[in-house]
Design a protein around this motif. Structure first.
Motif, short mmCIF file in Angstrom:
data_model
loop_
_atom_site.label_atom_id
_atom_site.label_comp_id
_atom_site.label_asym_id
_atom_site.label_seq_id
_atom_site.Cartn_x
_atom_site.Cartn_y
_atom_site.Cartn_z
N ALA A 259 -32.54 -33.39 -4.51
CA ALA A 259 -31.83 -34.66 -4.71
C ALA A 259 -31.04 -34.95 -3.45
O ALA A 259 -30.13 -34.20 -3.08
N ILE A 260 -31.40 -36.04 -2.78
CA ILE A 260 -30.77 -36.42 -1.53
C ILE A 260 -29.68 -37.44 -1.83
O ILE A 260 -29.96 -38.58 -2.22
N ASN A 261 -28.44 -37.03 -1.68
CA ASN A 261 -27.32 -37.96 -1.90
C ASN A 261 -27.04 -38.77 -0.63
O ASN A 261 -27.13 -38.25 0.48
N TYR A 262 -26.68 -40.02 -0.82
CA TYR A 262 -26.26 -40.86 0.30
C TYR A 262 -25.11 -41.75 -0.15
O TYR A 262 -24.92 -42.01 -1.34
N ARG A 263 -24.33 -42.22 0.83
CA ARG A 263 -23.30 -43.22 0.56
C ARG A 263 -23.68 -44.54 1.17
O ARG A 263 -23.84 -45.54 0.48
N ALA B 140 -20.41 -38.18 -11.32
CA ALA B 140 -20.88 -37.87 -12.68
C ALA B 140 -22.14 -38.67 -13.02
O ALA B 140 -23.10 -38.13 -13.60
N HIS B 141 -22.15 -39.94 -12.62
CA HIS B 141 -23.34 -40.77 -12.87
C HIS B 141 -24.53 -40.24 -12.08
O HIS B 141 -25.65 -40.17 -12.61
N MET B 142 -24.30 -39.84 -10.83
CA MET B 142 -25.38 -39.32 -10.00
C MET B 142 -25.96 -38.04 -10.61
O MET B 142 -27.19 -37.87 -10.68
N VAL B 143 -25.09 -37.14 -11.04
CA VAL B 143 -25.56 -35.88 -11.63
C VAL B 143 -26.38 -36.15 -12.88
O VAL B 143 -27.41 -35.50 -13.12
N ALA B 144 -25.97 -37.12 -13.68
CA ALA B 144 -26.74 -37.48 -14.88
C ALA B 144 -28.12 -38.02 -14.49
O ALA B 144 -29.13 -37.70 -15.14
N GLN B 145 -28.18 -38.82 -13.44
CA GLN B 145 -29.47 -39.34 -12.97
C GLN B 145 -30.37 -38.21 -12.48
O GLN B 145 -31.58 -38.21 -12.75
N ILE B 146 -29.80 -37.28 -11.74
CA ILE B 146 -30.58 -36.14 -11.24
C ILE B 146 -31.11 -35.32 -12.41
O ILE B 146 -32.28 -34.90 -12.43
N ALA B 147 -30.25 -35.10 -13.41
CA ALA B 147 -30.67 -34.32 -14.58
C ALA B 147 -31.82 -34.99 -15.31
O ALA B 147 -32.75 -34.32 -15.78
N CYS C 51 -15.04 -32.97 -6.54
CA CYS C 51 -15.72 -33.87 -7.48
C CYS C 51 -17.08 -33.32 -7.90
O CYS C 51 -17.45 -33.35 -9.08
N CYS C 52 -17.81 -32.81 -6.91
CA CYS C 52 -19.15 -32.29 -7.22
C CYS C 52 -19.08 -31.03 -8.08
O CYS C 52 -19.85 -30.88 -9.04
N LEU C 53 -18.16 -30.13 -7.76
CA LEU C 53 -18.05 -28.90 -8.55
C LEU C 53 -17.63 -29.20 -9.98
O LEU C 53 -18.12 -28.56 -10.92
N GLN C 54 -16.72 -30.14 -10.16
CA GLN C 54 -16.29 -30.47 -11.51
C GLN C 54 -17.43 -31.08 -12.32
O GLN C 54 -17.55 -30.83 -13.52
N ALA C 55 -18.28 -31.87 -11.66
CA ALA C 55 -19.42 -32.47 -12.37
C ALA C 55 -20.49 -31.43 -12.69
O ALA C 55 -21.17 -31.54 -13.73
N LEU C 56 -20.65 -30.43 -11.83
CA LEU C 56 -21.72 -29.46 -12.00
C LEU C 56 -21.31 -28.23 -12.81
O LEU C 56 -22.18 -27.52 -13.34
#
Length: 254
Positions: free
Chosen positions: A35-39, A70-77, A125-130
């Protein structure tokens, strides 16, 4: 049993260009789902995902905003399953140009805070989401990206170096907190890389000077740095956590 690289789903923050793109390519080469994250680099991230194939996709999010993460992690999942690996590479806009850096007498707290918001705040933020996904699986790998300038600030980029130093401290404290969940947290610190978007502003003479001082006689490439990131995600690093591996051809130690 610790999963192989090909069994992993990997989130690379700031993965659309530069070092992040090299890391994404390295994991894709080993068969991982990436999953390639970008801003801001949507076009570059989507182009890279298309290049790397169906086990890779681009996801937009500002990693300093918990709701976007959180939205991104849900999309990746939904696409690949929850991420097993976080590579926190995202960097607030920065150029390694010593002539254009902000000197100490003009540095403001806002300069430091801007870098820390992405480096440390983004990691948080990422650790809390994961964390719930790591806990449910009893497994996770976190790799943060640092710099050898913490050991040898040959050019004093105060805001950048301070943020990476804080990220190293956070990496080590997170390793203690997440270890009981089966999660390792480590940092890979490079030197000046030849060449990323951030180092494109560096004069050629600086690259030559660093190469001349380095035992291997050359400047480290993004691809070499990416391979070290793979190591921390691999089964061979399963008993290593809270560490900072410097990948700079031997320029600095410790």
């Amino acid at each position: 049993m610790t999963p192989s690289l090909s069994e992993l789903t990997v989130l690379v923050t700031g993965g659309g260009r530069g070092l992040g793109a090299a890391i994404a390519r390295a994991f894709a080469r080993e068969g991982a789902r990436v999953a390639i994250n970008y801003r801001n680099s949507r076009q570059a991230a989507e182009g890279l995902a298309a290049e790397l194939g169906s086990r890779t996709a681009a996801f937009g999010a500002d990693v300093t905003r918990p709701e976007e993460v959180a939205h991104m992690v849900a999309q990746i999942a939904d696409r690949f399953g929850p991420p097993d690996v976080l590579v926190h590479n995202a960097l607030a806009d920065f150029a390694f140009n010593g002539d254009a850096r902000t000197p100490l007498d003009r540095l403001t707290w806002a300069d430091l805070a801007r870098q820390m918001e992405t480096a440390v705040g983004g990691a948080l933020c990422c650790l809390q989401a994961l964390r719930p996904h790591f806990a449910a699986r009893g497994f996770g790998r976190v790799i943060t990206i640092g710099t050898n300038l913490m050991q040898n600030p040959v050019v004093p980029y105060h805001d950048y170096i301070a943020a990476k130093g804080a990220l190293l401290a956070f990496t080590r404290s997170a390793a203690r907190d997440l270890g009981p969940l089966g999660v390792t947290v480590n940092m890979v610190s490079g030197g000046l890389l030849r060449v990323t978007d951030a180092s494109a502003a560096t004069p050629p003479a600086v690259f030559d000077l660093i190469a001349a001082q380095t035992p291997l006689g050359r400047v480290t490439t993004p691809e070499e740095m990416a391979d070290a990131v793979l190591f921390f995600a691999s089964p061979w690093a399963r008993a290593i956590t809270g560490q900072n591996l410097i990948v700079d051809g031997g320029l600095v130690c410790g």
